[in-house]
Structure formats: structure tokens, C-alpha cells
Write an enzyme that holds these catalytic residues in place. Structure first.
Site, PDB file in Angstrom:
ATOM      1  CE  LYS A 205      -3.459   2.519   2.575  1.00  0.00           C
ATOM      2  NZ  LYS A 205      -4.422   2.600   3.642  1.00  0.00           N
ATOM      3  CD  GLU A 211       9.046  -6.128   7.182  1.00  0.00           C
ATOM      4  OE1 GLU A 211       8.848  -5.002   6.679  1.00  0.00           O
ATOM      5  OE2 GLU A 211       8.816  -6.390   8.378  1.00  0.00           O
ATOM      6  N   GLY A 266      -4.866  -1.313   4.875  1.00  0.00           N
ATOM      7  CA  GLY A 266      -4.057  -2.467   4.453  1.00  0.00           C
ATOM      8  C   GLY A 266      -4.732  -3.802   4.724  1.00  0.00           C
ATOM      9  NE  ARG A 267      -6.385  -3.318  10.855  1.00  0.00           N
ATOM     10  CZ  ARG A 267      -5.661  -2.217  10.940  1.00  0.00           C
ATOM     11  NH1 ARG A 267      -4.511  -2.142  10.310  1.00  0.00           N
ATOM     12  NH2 ARG A 267      -6.070  -1.180  11.631  1.00  0.00           N
ATOM     13  CD  GLU A 352      -1.773  -4.139  11.377  1.00  0.00           C
ATOM     14  OE1 GLU A 352      -2.389  -3.972  10.309  1.00  0.00           O
ATOM     15  OE2 GLU A 352      -0.570  -4.444  11.419  1.00  0.00           O
ATOM     16  CG  HIS A 383      -5.391 -35.009  16.885  1.00  0.00           C
ATOM     17  ND1 HIS A 383      -5.602 -36.199  17.541  1.00  0.00           N
ATOM     18  CD2 HIS A 383      -6.425 -34.865  16.007  1.00  0.00           C
ATOM     19  CE1 HIS A 383      -6.697 -36.772  17.059  1.00  0.00           C
ATOM     20  NE2 HIS A 383      -7.214 -35.980  16.130  1.00  0.00           N
ATOM     21  CE  LYS A 505       5.732  -0.784   9.784  1.00  0.00           C
ATOM     22  NZ  LYS A 505       4.747  -0.089   8.964  1.00  0.00           N
TER      23      LYS A 505
END
Ligand code: F6P
Length: 548
Positions: A205, A211, A266-267, A352, A383, A505
Site C-alpha cells: 500500500k 520487508e 491495508g488489512r 491490528e 490433536h 519499525k
């Protein structure tokens, strides 16, 4: 100074009710029609919340709490395009991303629905070209491998959806998602890729994320190192971003940039150009079906009375568990192997968005907000961590997500899957008493019987989908998006910023040299000690190499 929601009479009433809530066993015994009274349906899905520790009084008071906190008018303000993300002065309009073609939506005098459909058309023409083998790499070969480079909202949504919708994927296209700055991630994706037939989709965005840019640069170097001429690299890179200039600066041809807008968080962005990898993988028709499913849920959220409104009901159940029953985690258990990334997706969406501790007025909240969310596809989770869900000293509510249709068609599997899902929620709700254990095993010593007792009274909801399709997936994700928004309204927090990720960051930027002498005087001894340990290790490695 606004009065805290926790100081309102309604909050106290709810707390009193929670303190006196009968057990699930008693609630089921008292009301044989409990399932009918505590379930609701919309958009092809059924929400059974009868196994939540809730009764009619609590439900009515929770609905009153929603009205007191002005959920309806705040919802309408969001849907109208008011700048409800006040810390960034932005509207929150992911709902516009799924408006049907031909509808209009004016924001600051511009029809942004038209902009959305222009980009959807661009996505269609590009994804068709790639899928039909018309988009060619630098040696004239068709694209066979797609690598989505992005992180957070620019990774989790497309990845989750591509796994869920794999049955519709084009079999001669392979797809990888690279998110981590850890070089092993991109190295693994490139290990078996052919540079002549690989397309990189750089999704960011902001187009400043460390990253993503690090991985994108490595991908570009890899292409050049494998013989792709610099002037042809444009055939192998596209960008999805609101920052068209930064994408162009990176070297992506302007016609290969798919834009979106700041009013899509973004999300909340997999419905935008960020969904290009989904369109490439399953085709634009399926992508648009996913948008249509989300739109159907948007209409339900906007129009259904609160009493039958699925996102509102889910939100209120969460508030009830977290704030009144004191149950602060939420496990997500999708009983569908292709929903394996749904828990990770919801983790970002919920935590977030609502992992905040100041109100919209900037006051410290005096109540808990977002659930601590985790999960795993069933039956695998059974399990692994379900032991704690059944008998742990901490009670963790669960959302079971289950799909009725048997699309695998293999004898014995679907019945076993559904039976397991329904058995888990029954066991969590009703448990198994000491009396039952003793009747089964006889009069053994307490220490042999007690570990076999299940207290029960552990709340769960079950979301039953008819089938997993692009449409139902879209509706389900929109359901959770709106649930998160309603909770943020009740908690009086801003669900649409994420300042909590910023400090880490900027500190990472300060530490990037990993030089213990370069850090500030007042750095804590732990960080300095860790940097020194890395330096010592690097020196030893160097000496060992020299000695070899
Ligand atoms: O982790 C913070 C965050 O800003 C997320 O909200 C976002 O989804 C992710 O980073 C990626 O950001 P971008 O798409 O701008 O690269």
C-alpha cells in the site's frame, strides 16, 4: 471528558447478569428451543450462538449497549465515507471496493466507484493476458510462476483466499507468497522458479515497507543475474500500491502499476488491486464473485435489524465474553483444510484493528479490547491445543467455521469431519461430570477419575457455510470485518490505524548496522548485549574461515 462505556449503568447491569449466568447445561435444560432462540442466518450462512453463555436478558442488554454506543449511526457514518479514521483523517471505504458495476459513490466530489471499476477492468485485462499465455517474459515464453511479494494486509488476504479457492485455480500456474525479510523466504520461492517465466507482483500500500522492498530488490537482482536485460524487466514486475510514484521510482513501468486508495486500509485491502494475485490464480470472474459475496454481507450489515444482524451479534458475543465473562482469547477453528490461513488472516484483522488501549478522545481505556486470537484448521487443532480448550485452567471461547458441502467426495471423510466439529462444541459446552466418569469406570480413586472429568461450560459459536465458494468466502470475511468494526465502536477505539507497529519499525532502522558501538549511549544493556553476542559470533566465524 467523555464518560467511559464501563461507567454506564448498562455496563454494570451486564456485569451483574454475567456474574449470575447459569451454566450452559442449565441454559439448555431450561430452554428446549435454545438453538432457535440463539441462532441467525444471512448470506447463505448460519450462526449458531446457542452454545455461548448468554440468555435473553443478556442479549437484550447487549443490543441496548450497541444502541447506547450508537453502532447504527457510526456504521452509517463509515458507509457514507466520513473520515472516521480520525488519526489519519481518512474515510474507511473498503465497502466501495465491492460495489457492483454501475453504482456510484461520491467522495469529495469524485465518483470513486468509477475509479474502482477502472482498476478492476485493468486487473481483468492483465490477469486474462497472463492466464491465457499472452503476457510474455523476456525470452518470449508465457508466465508460469507468480510470486506475490508483500506483507501483512498485502500478503495475508491474497494468500488466505488463494488457498481457500484453489479448486478454481489455473493448474499450469504456480503461486508463491514471499513476505518475511528473512532471506530464506525469498530464496525458497526462487529456488525452483524459472526467471524466463516468473512474474513478481509487488504488493505494498505504502511502497515503503522494509520487508517488501528488500524482497523486491532481491527479486530484481535475481532476474538480472539470470540474464534478463534491464530494459525487459518491466515484463516481470507489476506493483499494487497507493504510492504510484514510489512504484515508478522502483522501476516498475507506470502501465504495470495497479493503484488503490488511502481509504482502503491495508488489512481491508484484498478486495482492491491487492487482490491481483487472487485474480491471476482463480480468474477475474471468481474474484468478482468474491466481491459480490462481500457486497451481499455489506447490505445485510447496513440494513438488517441489530437483533438479526450477524456482524453485530458476533461482535456482541465477543464483547460479552471478553468484558463480562473475562475470557480474553478467541480460538478460530475452521473445519475445512482450505481455510488453513483463515486464522492468520483474522489475527491481523482483529488484533491490528482493535489491539488499542486509548479511546477516540485519547483516554486510557479501563476495559479489555481485542481478543488474543489464534487457531488452526480442524481436525488438526484437536490433536494439538484443544486439550487446553477442553480442560485447561483458562477458558478460551472458540469460533468453529464449518462447511456443509462435501466437495472432496471421498467416502467417509466429510461425515467424520462434521461429526468431529459438532462433537467438539458439544463436549466444550456440556462436558462430562464426575458422576458420569464414575458410572463408566467404577469407584476408582479420585486421582484416576478427576483428570477424566470435563467441566464444560466453555462457550463456542458455530458458523455453518453451505459451501466454500468465492462468494461465500467474500461474505464470511466481510462478516468478520464488520464484527471488528462494531466492537471498535463499543470499545470507543479507532479500528483503522495501527500506530503500534511504528516504534519497532523505526528502532529496526536504527539497529540495521547491528553495530553495538553505533547504538546510542542510553541503549539498554539487553539490546547492547545481544548485538555484542552477534559481533562475537561473526568474529569467530571469520577466524574459523581464515584457519580453514
Ligand atoms: O504491519 C503494519 C502494516 O502497515 C500493515 O497494516 C500492513 O498491512 C503492512 O504493514 C504492509 O504495509 P504495506 O502494504 O504498505 O507494505
Amino acid at each position: 471528558m467523555a464518560i467511559s462505556v464501563s461507567r454506564t449503568p448498562l455496563w454494570c447491569l451486564l456485569q451483574q447478569r454475567a456474574n449470575n449466568m447459569p451454566s450452559l447445561k442449565d441454559l439448555f435444560q431450561a430452554d428446549p428451543q435454545r438453538f432457535t432462540h440463539f441462532s441467525a442466518s444471512a448470506c447463505g450462512m448460519l450462526l449458531d450462538y446457542s452454545k455461548q453463555r448468554i440468555d435473553t436478558t443478556a442479549k437484550l442488554n447487549l443490543l441496548a449497549l450497541a444502541r447506547q454506543q450508537e453502532v447504527e449511526s457510526r456504521r452509517d457514518a463509515m458507509l457514507r465515507g466520513e473520515a472516521i479514521n480520525h488519526t489519519e483523517n481518512r474515510a474507511v471505504l473498503h465497502t466501495v471496493l465491492r460495489l457492483p458495476r454501475g453504482e456510484t459513490f461520491n467522495l469529495n466530489g469524485e465518483n470513486i466507484a468509477a475509479d474502482v471499476h477502472k482498476v478492476l477492468a485493468q486487473m481483468r485485462s492483465f490477469s486474462d493476458a497472463v492466464r491465457e499465455g499472452r503476457w510474455l517474459g523476456y525470452t518470449g515464453k508465457s508466465i508460469r510462476t507468480i510470486v506475490n511479494i508483500g506483507i501483512g494486509g498485502s500478503d495475508l488476504g491474497p494468500q488466505m483466499a488463494c488457498i481457500a479457492l484453489a479448486p478454481w485455480s489455473q493448474k499450469n500456474l504456480s503461486l508463491h507468497f514471499v513476505s518475511n525479510v528473512d532471506g530464506r523466504h525469498v530464496a525458497d520461492a526462487l529456488a525452483n522458479a524459472d526467471p524466463e517465466t516468473t512474474l513478481f507482483v509487488v504488493a505494498s500500500k505504502t511502497f515503503v515497507t522494509m520487508e517488501t522492498l528488500t524482497n523486491a530488490r532481491t527479486a530484481r537482482e535475481w532476474m538480472l543475474a539470470h540474464g534478463c536485460p534491464a530494459e525487459q524487466i518491466r515484463q516481470h514486475f507489476v506493483a499494487l500500491s497507493t504510492n504510484v510514484e514510489a512504484a515508478a521510482e522502483f522501476g516498475i513501468a507506470p502501465e504495470n502499476v495497479f493503484p488503490f486508495w488511502n481509504w482502503a486500509g491495508g488489512r481491508y485491502s484484498m478486495w482492491s488491486a491487492i487482490g491481483l494475485s487472487i485474480a491471476l490464480y482463480v480468474g477475474m470472474d471468481k474474484f468478482e464473485e468474491m466481491l459480490a459475496g462481500a457486497h451481499e454481507m455489506d447490505l445485510h450489515f447496513a440494513q438488517a435489524p441489530l437483533e438479526q444482524n450477524l456482524p453485530v451479534l458476533m461482535a456482541l458475543i465477543g464483547v460479552w465474553n471478553i468484558n463480562f465473562l473475562g475470557l480474553q482469547a478467541l480460538s478460530i477453528a475452521p473445519y475445512h483444510q482450505r481455510m488453513t490461513r483463515v486464522p492468520a488472516y483474522l489475527q491481523q484483522l482483529e488484533m491490528e484493528s482493535n489491539g488499542k488501549s486509548v479511546t477516540r478522545e485519547g483516554q486510557r481505556v479501563d476495559y479489555t479490547t481485542s481478543p488474543i486470537l489464534f487457531g488452526e484448521a480442524g481436525t488438526n487443532g484437536q490433536h494439538a491445543y484443544f486439550q487446553l480448550l477442553h480442560q485447561g485452567a483458562t477458558i478460551i471461547p472458540t469460533d468453529f467455521i464449518v462447511v456443509a458441502e462435501d466437495d472432496a467426495g471421498l467416502p467417509g471423510h466429510n461425515k467424520a469431519l462434521l461429526a468431529n466439529c459438532f462433537a467438539q462444541s458439544k463436549a466444550m459446552a456440556l462436558g462430562k461430570s464426575m458422576q458420569e466418569v464414575r458410572a463408566e469406570l467404577g469407584d476408582l480413586p479420585e486421582k484416576m477419575l478427576a483428570p477424566r472429568v470435563f467441566e464444560g461450560n466453555r462457550p463456542t459459536s458455530t458458523l455453518l457455510l453451505d459451501s466454500l465458494t468465492p462468494r461465500s468466502l467474500g461474505a464470511m470475511i466481510a462478516l468478520y470485518e464488520h464484527k471488528v468494526f462494531v466492537q471498535s465502536v463499543i470499545w470507543d477505539i479507532n479500528a483503522f490505524d495501527q500506530w503500534g507497529v511504528e516504534l519497532g519499525k523505526s528502532l529496526a532502522q536504527q539497529l540495521i548496522s547491528l553495530d553495538p558501538d553505533a547504538v546510542k549511549e542510553d541503549y539498554d544493556s539487553s539490546t547492547r548485549g545481544l548485538l555484542q553476542a552477534i559481533r562475537r559470533r561473526d568474529k569467530t566465524t571469520q577466524i574459523n574461515k581464515q584457519l580453514q
